[in-house]
Design a protein around this motif. Structure first.
Motif, PDB file in Angstrom:
ATOM      1  N   GLU A  59       5.129 -26.087 -17.340  1.00  0.00           N
ATOM      2  CA  GLU A  59       6.170 -26.514 -16.409  1.00  0.00           C
ATOM      3  C   GLU A  59       7.553 -26.507 -17.062  1.00  0.00           C
ATOM      4  N   ALA A  60       8.547 -26.144 -16.266  1.00  0.00           N
ATOM      5  CA  ALA A  60       9.938 -26.153 -16.721  1.00  0.00           C
ATOM      6  C   ALA A  60      10.831 -26.600 -15.570  1.00  0.00           C
ATOM      7  N   LEU A  61      11.984 -27.112 -15.931  1.00  0.00           N
ATOM      8  CA  LEU A  61      12.980 -27.549 -14.954  1.00  0.00           C
ATOM      9  C   LEU A  61      14.055 -26.471 -14.830  1.00  0.00           C
ATOM     10  N   PHE A  62      14.338 -26.051 -13.613  1.00  0.00           N
ATOM     11  CA  PHE A  62      15.338 -25.025 -13.329  1.00  0.00           C
ATOM     12  C   PHE A  62      16.467 -25.678 -12.530  1.00  0.00           C
ATOM     13  N   THR A  63      17.672 -25.650 -13.075  1.00  0.00           N
ATOM     14  CA  THR A  63      18.826 -26.202 -12.384  1.00  0.00           C
ATOM     15  C   THR A  63      19.955 -25.173 -12.403  1.00  0.00           C
ATOM     16  N   LEU A  75       7.416 -15.460 -19.574  1.00  0.00           N
ATOM     17  CA  LEU A  75       7.908 -15.410 -20.952  1.00  0.00           C
ATOM     18  C   LEU A  75       8.257 -13.990 -21.361  1.00  0.00           C
ATOM     19  N   VAL A  76       9.292 -13.855 -22.165  1.00  0.00           N
ATOM     20  CA  VAL A  76       9.717 -12.565 -22.699  1.00  0.00           C
ATOM     21  C   VAL A  76       9.886 -12.732 -24.206  1.00  0.00           C
ATOM     22  N   ALA A  77       9.446 -11.734 -24.969  1.00  0.00           N
ATOM     23  CA  ALA A  77       9.645 -11.696 -26.420  1.00  0.00           C
ATOM     24  C   ALA A  77       9.196 -12.979 -27.104  1.00  0.00           C
ATOM     25  N   ARG A  78       7.965 -13.380 -26.801  1.00  0.00           N
ATOM     26  CA  ARG A  78       7.358 -14.558 -27.431  1.00  0.00           C
ATOM     27  C   ARG A  78       8.175 -15.840 -27.247  1.00  0.00           C
ATOM     28  N   GLY A  79       8.778 -15.997 -26.082  1.00  0.00           N
ATOM     29  CA  GLY A  79       9.478 -17.228 -25.762  1.00  0.00           C
ATOM     30  C   GLY A  79      10.966 -17.246 -26.028  1.00  0.00           C
ATOM     31  N   VAL A  80      11.512 -16.118 -26.467  1.00  0.00           N
ATOM     32  CA  VAL A  80      12.951 -16.047 -26.708  1.00  0.00           C
ATOM     33  C   VAL A  80      13.723 -16.066 -25.389  1.00  0.00           C
ATOM     34  N   ALA A  81      13.059 -15.651 -24.328  1.00  0.00           N
ATOM     35  CA  ALA A  81      13.696 -15.618 -23.004  1.00  0.00           C
ATOM     36  C   ALA A  81      12.638 -15.827 -21.930  1.00  0.00           C
ATOM     37  N   GLN A 128      23.240 -25.774  -4.702  1.00  0.00           N
ATOM     38  CA  GLN A 128      22.667 -26.319  -5.915  1.00  0.00           C
ATOM     39  C   GLN A 128      21.216 -25.869  -6.039  1.00  0.00           C
ATOM     40  N   ILE A 129      20.820 -25.559  -7.257  1.00  0.00           N
ATOM     41  CA  ILE A 129      19.434 -25.208  -7.552  1.00  0.00           C
ATOM     42  C   ILE A 129      18.849 -26.362  -8.357  1.00  0.00           C
ATOM     43  N   ASP A 130      17.737 -26.894  -7.895  1.00  0.00           N
ATOM     44  CA  ASP A 130      17.046 -27.974  -8.588  1.00  0.00           C
ATOM     45  C   ASP A 130      15.566 -27.797  -8.277  1.00  0.00           C
ATOM     46  N   ASP A 131      14.833 -27.172  -9.186  1.00  0.00           N
ATOM     47  CA  ASP A 131      13.467 -26.753  -8.909  1.00  0.00           C
ATOM     48  C   ASP A 131      12.624 -26.890 -10.174  1.00  0.00           C
ATOM     49  N   THR A 132      11.325 -27.006 -10.008  1.00  0.00           N
ATOM     50  CA  THR A 132      10.404 -26.907 -11.132  1.00  0.00           C
ATOM     51  C   THR A 132       9.454 -25.764 -10.844  1.00  0.00           C
ATOM     52  N   ALA A 133       9.048 -25.081 -11.894  1.00  0.00           N
ATOM     53  CA  ALA A 133       8.118 -23.962 -11.757  1.00  0.00           C
ATOM     54  C   ALA A 133       7.326 -23.821 -13.042  1.00  0.00           C
ATOM     55  N   ARG A 134       6.227 -23.138 -12.966  1.00  0.00           N
ATOM     56  CA  ARG A 134       5.372 -22.897 -14.127  1.00  0.00           C
ATOM     57  C   ARG A 134       5.782 -21.581 -14.784  1.00  0.00           C
ATOM     58  N   VAL A 135       6.038 -21.646 -16.085  1.00  0.00           N
ATOM     59  CA  VAL A 135       6.338 -20.444 -16.865  1.00  0.00           C
ATOM     60  C   VAL A 135       5.000 -19.847 -17.300  1.00  0.00           C
ATOM     61  N   THR A 136       4.817 -18.557 -17.047  1.00  0.00           N
ATOM     62  CA  THR A 136       3.566 -17.876 -17.383  1.00  0.00           C
ATOM     63  C   THR A 136       3.830 -16.758 -18.382  1.00  0.00           C
ATOM     64  N   ARG A 137       2.751 -16.175 -18.883  1.00  0.00           N
ATOM     65  CA  ARG A 137       2.881 -15.019 -19.795  1.00  0.00           C
ATOM     66  C   ARG A 137       3.040 -13.743 -19.021  1.00  0.00           C
ATOM     67  N   ASP A 167      19.864 -21.682 -31.469  1.00  0.00           N
ATOM     68  CA  ASP A 167      19.562 -22.714 -32.464  1.00  0.00           C
ATOM     69  C   ASP A 167      18.554 -23.742 -31.944  1.00  0.00           C
ATOM     70  N   GLY A 168      17.883 -23.430 -30.834  1.00  0.00           N
ATOM     71  CA  GLY A 168      16.954 -24.377 -30.231  1.00  0.00           C
ATOM     72  C   GLY A 168      15.519 -23.899 -30.302  1.00  0.00           C
ATOM     73  N   ALA A 169      14.664 -24.581 -29.557  1.00  0.00           N
ATOM     74  CA  ALA A 169      13.249 -24.252 -29.488  1.00  0.00           C
ATOM     75  C   ALA A 169      13.041 -23.045 -28.578  1.00  0.00           C
ATOM     76  N   ILE A 170      11.861 -22.420 -28.705  1.00  0.00           N
ATOM     77  CA  ILE A 170      11.525 -21.298 -27.831  1.00  0.00           C
ATOM     78  C   ILE A 170      10.800 -21.823 -26.596  1.00  0.00           C
ATOM     79  N   PHE A 171      10.786 -21.019 -25.536  1.00  0.00           N
ATOM     80  CA  PHE A 171      10.058 -21.372 -24.322  1.00  0.00           C
ATOM     81  C   PHE A 171       8.570 -21.112 -24.529  1.00  0.00           C
ATOM     82  N   ARG A 172       7.755 -21.850 -23.789  1.00  0.00           N
ATOM     83  CA  ARG A 172       6.296 -21.712 -23.840  1.00  0.00           C
ATOM     84  C   ARG A 172       5.761 -21.674 -22.417  1.00  0.00           C
TER      85      ARG A 172
END
Length: 135
Positions: A107-111, A37-43, A126-135, A99-104
């Motif tokens: 688990e997230a889907l990466f495509t 996570l970057v900038a409290r979930g903005v990126a 093609q990229i089709d993966d899942t990974a855990r987003v951490t702080r 205009d959407g939600a922030i990341f937390r």
């Protein structure tokens, strides 16, 4: 007539094998290895492990989707690639839609996809993966 058909098959078979075979070393692999996570979930800063044939270059585009409360956080980013033939860690920043939600964390889907070219050919992956987003 039968001899002509047999001769055609026998002469065409080596050409078919040469054109149809792709060496295993020419294949590219792309895997998401970390997401922070970057900038409290903005990126999300994402590291992608890429192995591709030396001499090819191009880029990859990455989309991230993640449940965030009752909404879906979504964002995209890209990074250039310059292939060495060896595994390499490539960083990319994925920005959440404004205009959407922030990341937390979680688990997230990466495509997405890759486009790699040299002076003769281009290769698309093609990229089709899942990974855990951490702080």
């Amino acid at each position: 007539m039968r001899r002509i058909r047999t001769a055609t098959v026998l002469l065409g078979l080596p050409l078919f094998v040469l054109l149809g075979a792709t060496p295993a070393s020419a294949a590219s692999t792309t895997d998401v290895t970390s997401a922070t996570l970057v900038a409290r979930g903005v990126a999300v800063d994402v590291t992608v492990s890429v192995t591709c044939p030396a001499g090819m270059s191009g880029s990859f585009e990455l989309n991230v989707r993640q449940r965030s409360g009752n909404r879906i956080a979504y964002g995209s980013g890209w990074a250039p690639l310059s292939c060495t033939g060896q595994p390499q860690a490539v960083p990319a920043r994925v920005l959440a839609q404004h205009d959407g939600a922030i990341f937390r964390t979680g688990e997230a889907l990466f495509t997405g996809g890759t486009e790699l070219c040299n002076e003769d050919t281009c290769e698309y992956g093609q990229i089709d993966d899942t990974a855990r987003v951490t702080r």
